[in-house]
Write a protein that holds these residues in place. Structure first.
Motif, PDB file in Angstrom:
ATOM      1  N   ALA A 326       0.826  -1.217   0.000  1.00 52.96           N
ATOM      2  CA  ALA A 326       0.000   0.000   0.000  1.00 52.96           C
ATOM      3  C   ALA A 326       0.857   1.262   0.000  1.00 52.96           C
ATOM      4  CB  ALA A 326      -0.936  -0.016   1.211  1.00 52.96           C
ATOM      5  N   ASP A 327       1.965   1.265   0.759  1.00 50.57           N
ATOM      6  CA  ASP A 327       2.795   2.473   0.792  1.00 50.57           C
ATOM      7  C   ASP A 327       3.515   2.705  -0.530  1.00 50.57           C
ATOM      8  OD1 ASP A 327       4.360   0.214   1.198  1.00 50.57           O
ATOM      9  OD2 ASP A 327       5.849   1.270   2.417  1.00 50.57           O
ATOM     10  N   THR A 328       3.818   1.616  -1.248  1.00 54.45           N
ATOM     11  CA  THR A 328       4.428   1.771  -2.570  1.00 54.45           C
ATOM     12  C   THR A 328       3.436   2.387  -3.551  1.00 54.45           C
ATOM     13  OG1 THR A 328       5.789  -0.196  -2.156  1.00 54.45           O
ATOM     14  CG2 THR A 328       5.663   0.594  -4.423  1.00 54.45           C
ATOM     15  N   ARG A 329       2.212   1.891  -3.547  1.00 51.19           N
ATOM     16  CA  ARG A 329       1.186   2.464  -4.442  1.00 51.19           C
ATOM     17  C   ARG A 329       0.946   3.938  -4.122  1.00 51.19           C
ATOM     18  NH1 ARG A 329      -1.544  -2.449  -3.391  1.00 51.19           N
ATOM     19  NH2 ARG A 329      -2.924  -1.349  -1.924  1.00 51.19           N
ATOM     20  N   GLU A 330       0.940   4.269  -2.828  1.00 47.43           N
ATOM     21  CA  GLU A 330       0.697   5.668  -2.451  1.00 47.43           C
ATOM     22  C   GLU A 330       1.859   6.552  -2.872  1.00 47.43           C
ATOM     23  OE1 GLU A 330      -2.163   8.321  -0.778  1.00 47.43           O
ATOM     24  OE2 GLU A 330      -2.206   6.228  -1.443  1.00 47.43           O
ATOM     25  N   SER A 331       3.094   6.045  -2.761  1.00 50.52           N
ATOM     26  CA  SER A 331       4.252   6.844  -3.179  1.00 50.52           C
ATOM     27  C   SER A 331       4.238   7.077  -4.690  1.00 50.52           C
ATOM     28  CB  SER A 331       5.546   6.153  -2.761  1.00 50.52           C
ATOM     29  OG  SER A 331       5.752   4.948  -3.489  1.00 50.52           O
ATOM     30  N   LEU A 332       3.797   6.077  -5.457  1.00 52.36           N
ATOM     31  CA  LEU A 332       3.687   6.252  -6.906  1.00 52.36           C
ATOM     32  C   LEU A 332       2.586   7.243  -7.252  1.00 52.36           C
ATOM     33  CD1 LEU A 332       4.122   2.521  -7.954  1.00 52.36           C
ATOM     34  CD2 LEU A 332       5.707   4.392  -8.486  1.00 52.36           C
ATOM     35  N   LEU A 333       1.497   7.230  -6.474  1.00 52.28           N
ATOM     36  CA  LEU A 333       0.436   8.214  -6.685  1.00 52.28           C
ATOM     37  C   LEU A 333       0.946   9.618  -6.383  1.00 52.28           C
ATOM     38  CD1 LEU A 333      -2.547   8.711  -7.380  1.00 52.28           C
ATOM     39  CD2 LEU A 333      -3.076   8.381  -4.948  1.00 52.28           C
ATOM     40  N   GLU A 334       1.756   9.746  -5.333  1.00 49.46           N
ATOM     41  CA  GLU A 334       2.351  11.045  -5.021  1.00 49.46           C
ATOM     42  C   GLU A 334       3.274  11.507  -6.146  1.00 49.46           C
ATOM     43  OE1 GLU A 334       4.298  10.625  -1.292  1.00 49.46           O
ATOM     44  OE2 GLU A 334       2.438  10.409  -0.132  1.00 49.46           O
ATOM     45  N   LEU A 335       4.061  10.585  -6.700  1.00 50.77           N
ATOM     46  CA  LEU A 335       4.928  10.926  -7.821  1.00 50.77           C
ATOM     47  C   LEU A 335       4.107  11.380  -9.020  1.00 50.77           C
ATOM     48  CD1 LEU A 335       7.607  11.042  -9.342  1.00 50.77           C
ATOM     49  CD2 LEU A 335       7.447   8.569  -9.698  1.00 50.77           C
ATOM     50  N   ALA A 336       3.041  10.653  -9.329  1.00 55.51           N
ATOM     51  CA  ALA A 336       2.188  11.041 -10.455  1.00 55.51           C
ATOM     52  C   ALA A 336       1.563  12.415 -10.224  1.00 55.51           C
ATOM     53  CB  ALA A 336       1.095   9.986 -10.663  1.00 55.51           C
ATOM     54  N   ALA A 337       1.181  12.710  -8.971  1.00 53.62           N
ATOM     55  CA  ALA A 337       0.591  14.012  -8.660  1.00 53.62           C
ATOM     56  C   ALA A 337       1.609  15.131  -8.831  1.00 53.62           C
ATOM     57  CB  ALA A 337       0.030  14.007  -7.242  1.00 53.62           C
TER      58      ALA A 337
END
Length: 354
Positions: A326-337
């Motif tokens: 879950a933290d990996t997916r959230e970090s990728l979402l932050e990168l995309a943002a």
């Protein structure tokens, strides 16, 4: 002579004559002045006539309190959910034209191809337009190994048949698609093909793709002097410089920025994003002072993002976002943002007026 009958009148009620109320007709609207904008009548649509349903919490104890109270107690979403929804909204910002992202690194093995695939999958999974990743590695690239292989076609076949491509369905014959809807256009893997992938080839390929895709990511090779790099830098809207959390990875990423500065790309460096991949913090952290690494790149780039170590990404095979932590997916979402923060017309998250 017979008497003349009196004119008939209505009987008077006992209370006397009731007052007569006359509602005046509305005055006709004046003619609009020349050039004035006409305001249409409001349409009694469903949205206008029905009240808005109350939105309860979606996860956690807040959701159960809301349900157990018969929807009388609404503690609202948690700060974590609110931030997640804000990141998703940032990633989903509309684009009027194609946005091109180039992934750079002078060092192999830092996860540049992995970041290309996972970032592309994150965009594809949250946006409604099409997203494609292009393997521009002059050597044998591995980007096509990150999604299920649907076709043996490569960028060479796309360029060979360029004149016959008129619709998205034509391009789709040359790409492979993953479960997130990310498409991948593979590089040439035949060692017998000695012809280099030139700057002109890359430009022609991107000009085809940007007609049908909202976001194009390019996975570049490690050599800053290879033939297609000049076109990559010319076409890119933003650069992502990928590094590992190691000393040599950080030095190579810094050298990439130095090379760009020395060759007249100072503006691109200031607008670039540094990505530290495979980061281990906490008990399993290395002796490298990651805070100093982050501080170094924060002084040179627009933003610095960290993607934590993830066992699924370490496999090096096809990537499924559902298998990530879950933290990996959230970090990728932050990168995309953060990347979407640079979309034309976007209001940056760092802007105090946003």
């Amino acid at each position: 002579m017979a008497p003349v009958p009196a004119e008939w009148t209505a009987p008077t009620p006992p209370e006397g004559n009731a007052p007569l109320t006359v509602t005046p007709a509305p005055a006709p609207a004046p003619d609009p002045a020349p050039g004035a904008e006409l305001v249409p009548y409001l349409d009694p649509s469903t949205v206008a006539l029905l009240s808005t349903a109350t939105q309860g919490p979606s996860v956690g104890w807040r959701k159960w309190v809301y349900r157990a109270s018969g929807r009388l107690i609404n503690p609202g979403e948690s700060p974590k959910v609110i931030r997640h929804n804000s990141l998703v909204a940032q990633v989903q910002q509309p684009l009027r034209e194609c946005y091109r992202i180039a992934m750079l690194s002078q060092k192999g093995g830092v996860g540049k191809t992995t970041i290309t695939a996972t970032l592309g999958a994150t965009f594809a999974g949250h946006r409604g337009d099409r997203v494609i990743a292009v393997d521009a590695n002059p050597d044998r690239g591995t980007l096509n190994q990150k999604v299920p292989l649907e076709t043996p076609a490569t960028v060479r076949h796309l360029l060979r048949d360029a004149e016959g491509i008129a619709a998205y369905s034509d391009v789709r014959q040359y790409t492979s698609q993953g479960p997130s809807r990310l498409e991948v256009l593979a590089s040439e893997s035949d060692p017998a093909v000695s012809e280099a992938f030139s700057a002109e080839d890359y430009t022609r390929a991107v000009e085809i793709l940007e007609r049908f895709y909202g976001v194009v990511l390019t996975d570049c090779g490690t050599g800053m002097l290879h033939s297609a790099m000049s076109a990559v830098l010319e076409k890119a809207d933003v650069l992502l410089v990928v590094s590992s959390g190691s000393v040599d990875g950080a030095r190579s990423a810094a050298a990439t920025l130095d090379w760009l500065d020395a060759h007249g790309h100072e503006d691109m460096v200031r607008n670039s994003i540094a990505v530290l991949n495979g980061v281990r913090r906490g008990k399993r952290s290395t002796r490298v002072d990651l805070d100093k690494v982050v501080d170094h790149f924060a002084r040179r780039c627009r933003a610095v993002c960290e993607v934590p170590f993830d066992p699924h990404l370490e496999e090096g095979a096809e990537i499924s976002l559902d298998r990530l932590r879950a933290d990996t997916r959230e970090s990728l979402l932050e990168l995309a943002a953060v990347v979407a923060d640079g979309f034309p017309g976007a209001r940056r998250q760092s802007d105090p007026t946003a």
